[in-house]
Enzyme design. Structure first.
Site, PDB file in Angstrom:
ATOM      1  N   ASN A  62     -14.564   2.811   6.917  1.00 29.28           N
ATOM      2  CA  ASN A  62     -13.915   2.784   5.909  1.00 29.28           C
ATOM      3  C   ASN A  62     -14.939   2.240   4.400  1.00 29.28           C
ATOM      4  O   ASN A  62     -16.081   2.033   4.811  1.00 29.28           O
ATOM      5  CB  ASN A  62     -13.136   1.522   6.052  1.00 29.28           C
ATOM      6  N   ILE A  63     -14.636   2.694   3.414  1.00 21.33           N
ATOM      7  CA  ILE A  63     -15.426   2.708   2.029  1.00 21.33           C
ATOM      8  C   ILE A  63     -14.559   2.014   1.186  1.00 21.33           C
ATOM      9  O   ILE A  63     -13.649   2.878   0.466  1.00 21.33           O
ATOM     10  CB  ILE A  63     -15.970   4.161   1.903  1.00 21.33           C
ATOM     11  N   GLU A  64     -14.648   0.814   0.805  1.00 21.50           N
ATOM     12  CA  GLU A  64     -13.694   0.119  -0.175  1.00 21.50           C
ATOM     13  C   GLU A  64     -14.433   0.400  -1.539  1.00 21.50           C
ATOM     14  O   GLU A  64     -15.597   0.979  -1.849  1.00 21.50           O
ATOM     15  CB  GLU A  64     -13.634  -1.482   0.335  1.00 21.50           C
ATOM     16  N   CYS A  73     -10.013   4.939   4.303  1.00 18.09           N
ATOM     17  CA  CYS A  73     -10.036   4.607   5.485  1.00 18.09           C
ATOM     18  C   CYS A  73     -11.052   5.173   6.543  1.00 18.09           C
ATOM     19  O   CYS A  73     -11.318   6.399   6.107  1.00 18.09           O
ATOM     20  CB  CYS A  73      -8.515   4.577   6.117  1.00 18.09           C
ATOM     21  N   GLU A  75     -10.699   6.824   9.332  1.00 30.34           N
ATOM     22  CA  GLU A  75     -10.217   8.198   9.992  1.00 30.34           C
ATOM     23  C   GLU A  75     -10.057   9.173   8.980  1.00 30.34           C
ATOM     24  O   GLU A  75     -10.731  10.298   9.322  1.00 30.34           O
ATOM     25  CB  GLU A  75      -8.667   7.781  10.440  1.00 30.34           C
ATOM     26  N   CYS A 107      -3.682   3.035  10.212  1.00 29.94           N
ATOM     27  CA  CYS A 107      -2.338   2.802   9.263  1.00 29.94           C
ATOM     28  C   CYS A 107      -1.651   4.216   9.016  1.00 29.94           C
ATOM     29  O   CYS A 107      -1.980   5.236   9.434  1.00 29.94           O
ATOM     30  CB  CYS A 107      -2.964   2.274   7.947  1.00 29.94           C
ATOM     31  N   CYS A 110      -3.029   7.275   7.408  1.00 31.72           N
ATOM     32  CA  CYS A 110      -4.009   7.899   8.236  1.00 31.72           C
ATOM     33  C   CYS A 110      -3.236   8.790   9.125  1.00 31.72           C
ATOM     34  O   CYS A 110      -3.356   9.717   9.352  1.00 31.72           O
ATOM     35  CB  CYS A 110      -4.972   6.896   8.977  1.00 31.72           C
TER      36      CYS A 110
HETATM   37  N1  THU Z   1      -8.603   0.682   7.253  1.00 35.06           N
HETATM   38  C1  THU Z   1      -9.308   1.641   8.056  1.00 35.06           C
HETATM   39  O1  THU Z   1     -10.259   1.899   7.965  1.00 35.06           O
HETATM   40  N2  THU Z   1      -8.403   2.444   8.737  1.00 35.06           N
HETATM   41  C2  THU Z   1      -6.936   1.867   9.053  1.00 35.06           C
HETATM   42  O2  THU Z   1      -6.242   2.659   9.780  1.00 35.06           O
HETATM   43  C3  THU Z   1      -6.417   0.684   8.516  1.00 35.06           C
HETATM   44  C4  THU Z   1      -7.376   0.064   7.465  1.00 35.06           C
HETATM   45  C5  THU Z   1      -9.578  -0.198   6.443  1.00 35.06           C
HETATM   46  C6  THU Z   1      -9.040   0.048   5.011  1.00 35.06           C
HETATM   47  C7  THU Z   1      -9.665  -1.444   4.402  1.00 35.06           C
HETATM   48  O3  THU Z   1     -10.936  -0.989   4.119  1.00 35.06           O
HETATM   49  C8  THU Z   1      -9.837  -2.374   5.591  1.00 35.06           C
HETATM   50  O4  THU Z   1      -9.585  -1.319   6.730  1.00 35.06           O
HETATM   51  C9  THU Z   1      -8.936  -3.415   5.446  1.00 35.06           C
HETATM   52  O5  THU Z   1      -7.648  -2.968   5.314  1.00 35.06           O
END
Ligand code: THU
Length: 153
Positions: A62-64, A73, A75, A107, A110
């Site tokens: 994940n890259i915020e 996310c 995936e 999620c 995804c």
């Molecule tokens: N996140 C994912 O990388 N994959 C998911 O299926 C659900 C959420 C990440 C997004 C965000 O950076 C962190 O988890 C918290 O929600």
């Protein structure tokens, strides 16, 4: 927290050691990829790995972003890397994150994103990898949004 159907859920939990070698391998790759997560806002690291039909593996994390909604996310990161390098046929995807009491499921966004490229086996685990939740994308997202059938070749 949402309740889970315990019996249904438990039936899908396997020891990592009992899974195929190529699956154990992508699980480990997803765990490693999780270390690259950029998640200063949530503090929640996620790793993913996708196994392509030709055997190639792509990982993601994940890259915020400071503009929260812009983040991606793990995936979708892994799938995007694979697709941008010419892969569109996938066999399996792994998602790894740490919550003490829960497996972190992909999620909804995804699930929809991945479903565009067909069904895959889905493996969800924690960084320790001892136990793995085994399912399929189709099972996780029945009746996905679609306007027509597409060919993936
Ligand atoms: N996140 C994912 O990388 N994959 C998911 O299926 C659900 C959420 C990440 C997004 C965000 O950076 C962190 O988890 C918290 O929600």
């Amino acid at each position: 927290m949402l309740a889970r159907n315990d019996n249904l859920f438990k039936k899908k939990i396997y020891k990592l050691k009992t899974l195929d070698d190529n699956i154990q391998n992508i699980v480990r790759e997803a765990v490693e990829a999780r270390e690259h997560a950029y998640s200063p806002y949530s503090g929640f690291k996620v790793g993913a790995a996708v196994l392509c039909a030709d055997g190639k593996i792509y990982t993601g994390c994940n890259i915020e972003n400071n503009s929260f909604g812009v983040g991606i996310c793990a995936e979708r990161c892994a799938y995007s890397k694979a697709i941008s390098e010419g892969r569109k046929n996938f066999k399996a995807v792994v998602v790894v994150a740490y919550q003490e009491k829960y497996f972190t499921m992909p999620c909804g966004a995804c699930r929809q994103f991945m479903s565009e490229f067909g069904n895959v086996n889905l493996y969800v685990t924690k960084p320790g990898c001892e136990e793995v939740f085994v399912s399929t994308l189709e099972e996780m997202l029945p009746f996905q949004f679609q306007t027509s059938n597409h060919s993936f070749d």
